[in-house]
Scaffold this motif. Structure first.
Motif, PDB file in Angstrom:
ATOM      1  N   GLY A  42       8.664  -2.053   6.685  1.00 18.22           N
ATOM      2  CA  GLY A  42       7.813  -2.439   7.890  1.00 18.22           C
ATOM      3  C   GLY A  42       6.795  -3.390   7.502  1.00 18.22           C
ATOM      4  N   LEU A  43       6.230  -3.273   6.748  1.00 18.97           N
ATOM      5  CA  LEU A  43       5.188  -4.449   6.469  1.00 18.97           C
ATOM      6  C   LEU A  43       5.742  -5.746   5.877  1.00 18.97           C
ATOM      7  N   ASP A  44       6.822  -5.729   5.374  1.00 15.55           N
ATOM      8  CA  ASP A  44       7.663  -7.049   5.020  1.00 15.55           C
ATOM      9  C   ASP A  44       7.999  -7.590   6.100  1.00 15.55           C
ATOM     10  N   GLY A  45       8.451  -6.853   7.415  1.00 17.15           N
ATOM     11  CA  GLY A  45       8.729  -7.644   8.775  1.00 17.15           C
ATOM     12  C   GLY A  45       7.476  -8.179   9.218  1.00 17.15           C
ATOM     13  N   LEU A  46       6.312  -7.561   9.141  1.00 15.15           N
ATOM     14  CA  LEU A  46       5.088  -7.860   9.880  1.00 15.15           C
ATOM     15  C   LEU A  46       4.741  -9.187   8.819  1.00 15.15           C
ATOM     16  N   ARG A  47       4.903  -9.159   7.763  1.00 13.58           N
ATOM     17  CA  ARG A  47       4.645 -10.455   6.965  1.00 13.58           C
ATOM     18  C   ARG A  47       5.372 -11.578   7.268  1.00 13.58           C
ATOM     19  N   THR A  48       6.675 -11.636   7.504  1.00 13.34           N
ATOM     20  CA  THR A  48       7.528 -12.406   7.976  1.00 13.34           C
ATOM     21  C   THR A  48       7.113 -12.965   9.477  1.00 13.34           C
ATOM     22  N   GLN A  95       6.273 -10.751  19.559  1.00 13.32           N
ATOM     23  CA  GLN A  95       7.359 -10.199  18.596  1.00 13.32           C
ATOM     24  C   GLN A  95       6.315  -9.585  17.456  1.00 13.32           C
ATOM     25  N   ALA A  96       5.321 -10.198  16.934  1.00 14.24           N
ATOM     26  CA  ALA A  96       4.602  -9.613  15.839  1.00 14.24           C
ATOM     27  C   ALA A  96       3.962  -8.127  16.306  1.00 14.24           C
ATOM     28  N   LEU A  97       3.546  -8.211  17.657  1.00 10.44           N
ATOM     29  CA  LEU A  97       2.908  -7.052  18.052  1.00 10.44           C
ATOM     30  C   LEU A  97       4.245  -5.921  18.057  1.00 10.44           C
ATOM     31  N   GLN A  98       5.126  -6.326  18.336  1.00 11.23           N
ATOM     32  CA  GLN A  98       6.397  -5.274  18.565  1.00 11.23           C
ATOM     33  C   GLN A  98       6.417  -4.615  16.976  1.00 11.23           C
ATOM     34  N   ALA A 102       5.950  -0.610  15.589  1.00  9.18           N
ATOM     35  CA  ALA A 102       7.147  -0.123  15.085  1.00  9.18           C
ATOM     36  C   ALA A 102       6.741   0.386  13.625  1.00  9.18           C
ATOM     37  N   THR A 103       6.058  -0.580  12.875  1.00  9.73           N
ATOM     38  CA  THR A 103       5.312   0.059  11.631  1.00  9.73           C
ATOM     39  C   THR A 103       4.254   0.814  11.703  1.00  9.73           C
ATOM     40  N   GLU A 104       3.474   1.070  12.672  1.00 10.27           N
ATOM     41  CA  GLU A 104       2.675   2.279  12.867  1.00 10.27           C
ATOM     42  C   GLU A 104       3.126   3.293  13.137  1.00 10.27           C
TER      43      GLU A 104
END
Length: 213
Positions: A42-48, A95-98, A102-104
């Motif tokens: 999840g954090l990796d996706g958020l970083r991207t 998209q970043a907020l989504q 999801a990560t939360e």
């Protein structure tokens, strides 16, 4: 001599045992410091998403600077370019907020599972190791959330100004209209560096968390 040899052999065995215990403790510490796979993903996706948003901010502001500082006789193509890039930026932020939502959800589920497991563990040492892993993950995620909150403080007025410029020029696309929006645009140009800095802090926090895996 034989007795002395026996003592030496015992000492060697004791040393080996101590070494094995030490190695096990080191492995335990390393494991407690790493992130659970789903949280890491999840954090990796958020970083991207953060890296993508960073580039789009620079692109959007670049088109606005072109419009404000080098206006052409026909302002429509420059305005359309700015409006398009701002629309893309809004989509990227969405998209970043989504991804963050999801990560939360993943983090919440992980902590609920930890709490349930902690209450069922009978061995004190096992409970301590599990609690340490939970605490380490909580610290990493809390630090990232703090950085995101600081980013939001800078990004919210920044985005408001960009949208206001787009909205006003939509109805008054003229040299006079540009002059009217000049103070708002200047404020946006000045604020860009602060937004990028806060976004970089978030990305750095995510990178640091990912390095633990």
């Amino acid at each position: 001599m034989v007795e002395s040899g026996k003592k030496t052999f015992k000492d060697v065995k004791a040393g080996l045992a101590a070494g094995l215990v030490g190695a096990m403790l080191l492995v335990g510490c390393s494991t407690s410091g790493s992130l659970p796979p789903k949280i890491a993903a999840g954090l990796d996706g958020l970083r991207t998403e953060g890296v993508t948003v960073r580039g789009q901010i620079q692109k959007t502001v670049g088109t606005l600077k072109e419009l404000m500082t080098k206006p052409q006789p026909d302002l429509s193509p420059q305005y359309q370019s700015f409006s398009h890039e701002l629309g893309v930026l809004e989509d990227r932020i969405g998209q970043a907020l989504q991804q963050r939502t999801a990560t939360e959800t993943v983090v919440k589920d992980q902590f609920m599972a930890w709490d349930e497991n902690l209450s069922q563990l009978k061995n004190e040492e096992s409970r301590q190791q599990a609690a340490l892993r939970r605490s380490d993950t909580d610290a990493s995620y809390s630090d990232i959330n703090q950085k995101i909150a600081e980013l939001r403080k800078e990004a919210t007025p920044f985005m408001t100004d960009l949208k206001d410029i787009r909205q006003y020029l939509k109805g008054d696309l003229s040299k006079e209209g540009l002059e009217t929006m000049k103070p708002t645009a200047e404020r946006t140009f000045n604020r860009e560096a602060f937004v990028i800095k806060r976004l970089d802090d978030v990305i750095e926090g995510l990178n640091n968390a990912m390095k633990r895996n």
